[in-house]
Design a protein around this motif. Structure first.
Motif, short mmCIF file in Angstrom:
data_model
loop_
_atom_site.label_atom_id
_atom_site.label_comp_id
_atom_site.label_asym_id
_atom_site.label_seq_id
_atom_site.Cartn_x
_atom_site.Cartn_y
_atom_site.Cartn_z
N THR A 9 54.65 32.36 34.66
CA THR A 9 53.68 33.45 34.48
C THR A 9 53.36 33.66 33.01
O THR A 9 52.19 33.78 32.63
CB THR A 9 54.22 34.75 35.10
OG1 THR A 9 54.48 34.54 36.49
CG2 THR A 9 53.24 35.90 34.93
N VAL A 13 49.63 32.14 32.87
CA VAL A 13 48.72 33.24 33.21
C VAL A 13 48.57 34.24 32.07
O VAL A 13 47.46 34.71 31.80
CB VAL A 13 49.21 33.96 34.50
CG1 VAL A 13 48.29 35.13 34.84
CG2 VAL A 13 49.30 32.99 35.66
N ARG A 19 45.36 31.04 28.95
CA ARG A 19 44.49 31.82 29.84
C ARG A 19 43.02 31.61 29.50
O ARG A 19 42.19 31.43 30.38
CB ARG A 19 44.86 33.29 29.78
CG ARG A 19 44.01 34.10 30.74
CD ARG A 19 44.58 35.43 30.98
NE ARG A 19 43.62 36.22 31.75
CZ ARG A 19 43.85 37.42 32.18
NH1 ARG A 19 45.00 37.98 31.95
NH2 ARG A 19 42.94 38.07 32.86
N SER A 34 47.72 33.07 39.93
CA SER A 34 48.09 34.49 39.97
C SER A 34 48.38 34.92 41.41
O SER A 34 49.38 35.61 41.67
CB SER A 34 46.96 35.35 39.40
OG SER A 34 46.68 35.00 38.08
N LEU A 57 50.63 40.54 35.66
CA LEU A 57 50.18 39.54 36.62
C LEU A 57 49.19 40.16 37.61
O LEU A 57 48.16 39.55 37.92
CB LEU A 57 51.39 38.96 37.36
CG LEU A 57 51.12 37.86 38.37
CD1 LEU A 57 50.39 36.68 37.74
CD2 LEU A 57 52.44 37.41 38.99
N TYR A 61 45.29 39.05 38.04
CA TYR A 61 44.74 38.72 39.35
C TYR A 61 43.45 39.51 39.61
O TYR A 61 42.43 38.95 40.01
CB TYR A 61 45.76 39.00 40.45
CG TYR A 61 45.21 38.79 41.83
CD1 TYR A 61 45.11 37.51 42.36
CD2 TYR A 61 44.79 39.86 42.62
CE1 TYR A 61 44.59 37.30 43.63
CE2 TYR A 61 44.28 39.67 43.87
CZ TYR A 61 44.18 38.38 44.38
OH TYR A 61 43.66 38.19 45.65
#
Length: 71
Positions: A9, A13, A19, A34, A57, A61
């Motif tokens: 993560t 992400v 990202r 995600s 997270l 998302y």
């Protein structure tokens, strides 16, 4: 193990450079990652996520979902 989910993560992400790359090159992949990480929490595979990681997270998302719906 939980540390693997945390690391994945953080690196894919939540890392700003990675990202940005994913947002530009394949936003569907970022959204999918995600989604699957959140699913791991829901299914009990990721047993004890850090609350700050989980919040970030969830935010990622929702942001990616909004970006994809806007296209």
């Amino acid at each position: 193990a939980d540390w693997q989910y945390e690391k994945l993560t953080a690196e894919y992400v939540l890392d700003p450079v990675n990202r940005k790359f994913l947002e530009e090159s394949n936003p569907w992949a970022l959204h999918g990652m995600s989604e699957r990480l959140l699913e791991a929490v829901d299914r009990g595979l990721w047993e004890h996520p850090e609350e700050t990681t989980l919040d970030a997270l969830r935010q990622a998302y929702l942001e990616t979902e909004g970006d994809l719906e806007g296209d």
